[in-house]
Design an enzyme around this catalytic site. Sequence first.
Site, short mmCIF file in Angstrom:
data_model
loop_
_atom_site.label_atom_id
_atom_site.label_comp_id
_atom_site.label_asym_id
_atom_site.label_seq_id
_atom_site.Cartn_x
_atom_site.Cartn_y
_atom_site.Cartn_z
N GLU A 133 6.57 11.69 -10.53
CA GLU A 133 5.60 11.54 -9.45
C GLU A 133 4.37 10.76 -9.91
O GLU A 133 3.84 9.94 -9.17
CB GLU A 133 5.17 12.92 -8.91
CG GLU A 133 6.22 13.58 -8.05
CD GLU A 133 6.57 12.76 -6.80
OE1 GLU A 133 5.73 11.99 -6.33
OE2 GLU A 133 7.71 12.89 -6.32
N CYS A 179 12.09 2.90 7.10
CA CYS A 179 10.89 2.64 7.89
C CYS A 179 9.95 1.75 7.07
O CYS A 179 8.85 2.13 6.67
CB CYS A 179 10.21 3.96 8.27
SG CYS A 179 8.99 3.73 9.56
N TYR A 195 -1.38 15.43 -2.85
CA TYR A 195 -0.01 14.94 -2.69
C TYR A 195 0.87 15.35 -3.88
O TYR A 195 1.95 15.92 -3.72
CB TYR A 195 0.04 13.41 -2.51
CG TYR A 195 1.43 12.93 -2.87
CD1 TYR A 195 2.49 13.21 -2.02
CD2 TYR A 195 1.70 12.32 -4.10
CE1 TYR A 195 3.79 12.88 -2.36
CE2 TYR A 195 2.99 11.99 -4.45
CZ TYR A 195 4.03 12.27 -3.58
OH TYR A 195 5.31 11.97 -3.93
N LEU A 204 3.25 -0.47 -17.34
CA LEU A 204 3.29 0.22 -16.03
C LEU A 204 1.96 0.09 -15.29
O LEU A 204 1.91 0.23 -14.09
CB LEU A 204 3.57 1.72 -16.22
CG LEU A 204 4.95 2.28 -15.95
CD1 LEU A 204 4.89 3.80 -15.96
CD2 LEU A 204 5.52 1.81 -14.63
N GLY A 205 0.90 -0.15 -16.05
CA GLY A 205 -0.42 -0.29 -15.43
C GLY A 205 -1.03 1.06 -15.06
O GLY A 205 -0.43 2.10 -15.26
N TYR A 206 -2.24 0.99 -14.51
CA TYR A 206 -2.98 2.21 -14.13
C TYR A 206 -2.89 3.24 -15.25
O TYR A 206 -2.36 4.35 -15.07
CB TYR A 206 -2.43 2.79 -12.82
CG TYR A 206 -2.52 1.81 -11.67
CD1 TYR A 206 -3.72 1.62 -10.98
CD2 TYR A 206 -1.42 1.06 -11.29
CE1 TYR A 206 -3.81 0.71 -9.93
CE2 TYR A 206 -1.50 0.15 -10.25
CZ TYR A 206 -2.69 -0.01 -9.57
OH TYR A 206 -2.76 -0.91 -8.55
N GLN A 246 1.69 4.09 -6.98
CA GLN A 246 1.40 2.64 -6.98
C GLN A 246 2.47 1.81 -7.65
O GLN A 246 2.22 0.64 -7.99
CB GLN A 246 0.08 2.31 -7.72
CG GLN A 246 -0.96 3.36 -7.65
CD GLN A 246 -2.06 2.98 -6.69
OE1 GLN A 246 -1.92 2.06 -5.91
NE2 GLN A 246 -3.15 3.70 -6.73
N THR A 247 3.64 2.36 -7.92
CA THR A 247 4.65 1.61 -8.68
C THR A 247 6.03 1.79 -8.05
O THR A 247 6.37 2.88 -7.59
CB THR A 247 4.67 2.10 -10.15
OG1 THR A 247 3.32 2.17 -10.61
CG2 THR A 247 5.44 1.17 -11.05
S1 SF4 Z 1 12.61 4.21 14.53
FE1 SF4 Z 1 10.51 4.72 14.02
S2 SF4 Z 1 10.68 5.96 12.17
FE2 SF4 Z 1 12.62 4.91 12.43
S3 SF4 Z 1 12.43 3.00 11.23
FE3 SF4 Z 1 11.82 2.53 13.34
S4 SF4 Z 1 9.62 2.80 13.33
FE4 SF4 Z 1 10.38 3.85 11.54
#
Ligand code: SF4
Length: 374
Positions: free
Chosen positions: A52, A207, A135, A95-97, A57-58
């Site tokens: 993690e 997405c 996170y 790797l940086g940072y 950033q990588t």
């Molecule tokens: S349907 Fe919505 S959640 Fe799925 S890839 Fe497209 S924008 Fe992203």
Amino acid sequence: MTRHLRMDAEDFLPDAVWRRGFRRRLAAWFTRSARDLPWRRTRDPYCVWVSEIMLQQTQVATVKPYFERFVRAFPTIEALAAADEQQVLRLWEGLGYYRRARQLYQAARVIVAEHGGEFPRDRRSVRRLPGIGRYTAGAILSIAFDAREPILEANSTRLLARLRAYRGDPASTAGSRILWAIAEAVLPRTKVGAFNQALMELGSTVCLAKAPRCDACPAAALCLARAAGLQAAIPAPKPKRPAETRREAAVLVHRRGRVLVVQRPEGQRWAGLWDFPRFQIHAHGPAAIERELAEGVERLTGVAIRLGGHRATLRHGVTRFRITLACYDAQYVSGPPANHSSSTMRWLRPEELDAYPLSTTGRELARLLLVRSG
Ligand code: SF4
């Protein structure tokens, strides 16, 4: 005000039917599509934690060989805590940072000193460790222990913002609160680690930021951004600071077959790494540059030099800076004065540089030195 903000978050929270449908689709998709990644072959909290931190950033492809080398060299929290910080930075090199590596190391020492070498299971103790924010704590606790903790990083932020059509700035205070509330609302009761990993996986492989692959998305039928044709507008683009160009110089100061390196101080870029004397330059014209380089090396190290030739010019980027690094050779003349601290300065033979953590351009210069002296 508080009530108004809370209502804002509620506007984006999915109902029970949506949540059930989403979890089911996501779980089925992840079973089919999960990538086989080295850190997914175990639930050892140490390995989850290292992965993690490296993944911040990588890219996954960059992290893989680093992760494998790192856990081979330091297979347990105790082994990492017992290492020398220089060894840790050397394995992190490229790797940086680098702050991430130093904090990982410091946190390992805290875990050994305060938790008997066992990664803590409670959120408060985890959040107190150096380098672990909300996170990362959520990711480790959910993936390693199946704790019911939400996660929100770049990929799941984009995914959840689109799924729930949140059009504001995810980095704003209100945006962050709303998206964390969504991340919490969608959590299942069990198999939370797999669910959180699936969220990130869907964000990073389907997405996508620029061209989301909605046709291949298991949640397409539930996605409010898709229904409204808003995929390209969500998340709202960040205001970008324009890139700045900058000139720097690195000076390879030679003395009887050895070369001068300095350790980068706390608070500066690459703190803890070693480097050839390097600084920003402003002068133009050979005589002015020669003067500025001699003054720069003396200011940094107390060493007086006689400048030799130009060896190479390297171009690289650090955050928003586009840096042109001019590299010169120089001969040692005198110094440093007796009162100059030498714990952060060393004269090394070129082959000894291999054991020292350097920045990417520092390593490139070290290689050039070896080629010439070899
Ligand atoms: S349907 Fe919505 S959640 Fe799925 S890839 Fe497209 S924008 Fe992203």
